[in-house]
Design a protein around this motif. Structure first.
Motif, mmCIF file in Angstrom:
data_model
loop_
_atom_site.group_PDB
_atom_site.id
_atom_site.type_symbol
_atom_site.label_atom_id
_atom_site.label_comp_id
_atom_site.label_asym_id
_atom_site.label_seq_id
_atom_site.Cartn_x
_atom_site.Cartn_y
_atom_site.Cartn_z
ATOM 1 N N ALA A 182 0.854 -1.189 0.000
ATOM 2 C CA ALA A 182 0.000 0.000 0.000
ATOM 3 C C ALA A 182 0.891 1.240 0.000
ATOM 4 C CB ALA A 182 -0.916 -0.014 1.215
ATOM 5 N N LEU A 208 -5.084 2.057 -0.154
ATOM 6 C CA LEU A 208 -5.011 0.697 0.374
ATOM 7 C C LEU A 208 -6.092 -0.110 -0.316
ATOM 8 C CD1 LEU A 208 -3.959 -1.385 2.457
ATOM 9 C CD2 LEU A 208 -5.574 -0.430 4.095
ATOM 10 N N ASP A 209 -5.698 -0.953 -1.261
ATOM 11 C CA ASP A 209 -6.656 -1.685 -2.079
ATOM 12 C C ASP A 209 -6.636 -3.164 -1.695
ATOM 13 O OD1 ASP A 209 -8.350 -2.705 -3.950
ATOM 14 O OD2 ASP A 209 -7.351 -1.829 -5.686
ATOM 15 N N SER A 210 -7.604 -3.578 -0.879
ATOM 16 C CA SER A 210 -7.659 -4.967 -0.421
ATOM 17 C C SER A 210 -7.899 -5.946 -1.554
ATOM 18 C CB SER A 210 -8.755 -5.123 0.647
ATOM 19 O OG SER A 210 -8.450 -4.349 1.784
ATOM 20 N N ASP A 211 -8.450 -5.482 -2.683
ATOM 21 C CA ASP A 211 -8.647 -6.357 -3.837
ATOM 22 C C ASP A 211 -7.310 -6.916 -4.341
ATOM 23 O OD1 ASP A 211 -11.380 -6.042 -3.798
ATOM 24 O OD2 ASP A 211 -11.393 -4.460 -5.309
ATOM 25 N N LEU A 236 -5.116 -8.267 -2.766
ATOM 26 C CA LEU A 236 -4.810 -9.537 -2.115
ATOM 27 C C LEU A 236 -5.191 -10.713 -3.007
ATOM 28 C CD1 LEU A 236 -6.098 -8.661 1.467
ATOM 29 C CD2 LEU A 236 -3.708 -8.951 0.787
ATOM 30 N N TYR A 260 0.819 -9.044 -2.080
ATOM 31 C CA TYR A 260 0.495 -7.667 -1.675
ATOM 32 C C TYR A 260 0.550 -7.562 -0.163
ATOM 33 C CZ TYR A 260 -2.255 -3.325 -1.218
ATOM 34 O OH TYR A 260 -2.692 -2.055 -0.926
ATOM 35 N N GLU A 314 -0.286 -5.064 2.999
ATOM 36 C CA GLU A 314 -1.153 -3.917 3.264
ATOM 37 C C GLU A 314 -0.500 -2.850 4.144
ATOM 38 O OE1 GLU A 314 -5.694 -5.095 3.022
ATOM 39 O OE2 GLU A 314 -4.669 -6.365 4.472
#
Length: 309
Positions: free
Chosen positions: A133, A147-150, A152, A209, A211
């Motif tokens: 991130a 912060l793009d959790s996608d 992951l 990725y 975070e």
């Protein structure tokens, strides 16, 4: 004068390469943010300074004198060679097992960035790239956390071929060029990071990725901001990949991606009232696409929508 001992190639775990041109106001912060990294391994900075017309080169030379054991400075003595030529010559000079990128107007804010990323790749051999991130810094000084959790779930070639979701300032990847140089077609394009990532994972390496926020990316400045035709450039890169034997096992997904992206471009042309370009692309797609009826419906729908708007 104290003698400066250069690192041997086999001692270097990470090479961080910096491309810089006319970034006098930023470059010191960039370099200092890298030198402040806390690691249990050796790393080097490889700086490609492309004949700046301001004091960028002077600043780089001063750092190289003071940190000659860590910094390899490449210069363009007579004229600016351009972004992609600078990219290719600089990445070739990276001696580390891994490579990280930090452009001359970005910087790192987590002193453990490299350590976290190297630890992960050392312990997970099936992965070839790790990114994180970050924060965006707007010209007015405002920060925005990205912060793009996608991300992951975006962990393989089939995801990356559709979109470059890796911000170069956060990336660390295996230095595969030790045994396979980047393909010759890379130097046709104005940027090299996305083709490099695709080349790095072409044999099945995965993407991870983290975070954690490790870096700052300055928005709305630099070459990438000024590049208006990135969408068509991306399409050309995908077509080179389609025709490159090294990517043969991905031929089906790359073909599918190209067609979908060309359909998007067709609709964009109509939306922007570029009807000539849209019709030309429609005819080209008709010649090679089996689903002619669905393609025609898509074209007519976007055309109608454009006129209604």
């Amino acid at each position: 004068m104290k003698e400066i001992k250069k690192l041997n190639r086999n001692e270097i775990i990470v090479s961080i390469f910096i491309l810089t041109y006319n970034q006098e106001q930023y470059i010191a912060q960039t370099i200092e943010s890298i030198l402040n990294q806390k690691t249990n391994f050796s790393f080097q900075l490889v700086i490609g300074e492309d004949c700046s017309t301001d004091r960028t080169r002077v600043v780089c030379e001063e750092f190289a004198r003071n940190y000659g054991d860590k910094i390899k400075l490449l210069t363009s003595p007579e004229k600016n060679i351009g972004l992609i030529a600078n990219y290719i010559r600089t990445i070739k000079e990276c001696d580390g097992k891994y490579i990280a990128i930090c452009d001359g107007d970005d910087y790192w804010i987590d002193p453990l960035k490299l350590q976290k990323q190297v630890d992960f790749l050392e312990n997970n051999s099936e992965y070839s790239i790790v990114h994180t991130a970050l924060k965006f810094l707007a010209p007015n000084g405002d920060f925005t956390v990205f912060l793009d959790s996608d991300n992951l779930n975006y962990n393989e070639f089939n995801n990356l071929i559709y979109s470059n979701f890796i911000f170069s300032v956060t990336a660390l990847f295996r230095n595969v060029q030790f045994h396979e140089q980047l393909p010759h077609w890379v130097d046709q394009y104005p940027y090299g990071d996305w083709p490099t990532y695709l080349w790095t994972i072409k044999d099945g390496g995965k993407i991870h990725y983290i975070e954690d926020i490790t870096a700052v990316y300055r928005k709305d400045i630099g070459v990438s901001y000024k590049l208006k035709d990135w969408y068509t450039e991306d399409l050309k890169i995908r077509k080179n990949i389609l025709n490159d034997i090294h990517f043969k096992k991905y031929k089906q997904i790359v073909s599918k991606c190209i067609f979908e992206k060309e359909c998007d471009l067709l609709m964009t042309f109509n939306r922007d009232k570029k009807f000539k370009e849209s019709f030309k692309l429609f005819i080209e797609l008709l010649k090679k696409e089996k689903g002619k009826l669905s393609l025609t419906r898509l074209y007519l729908y976007s055309l109608k929508k454009s006129f209604l708007n």
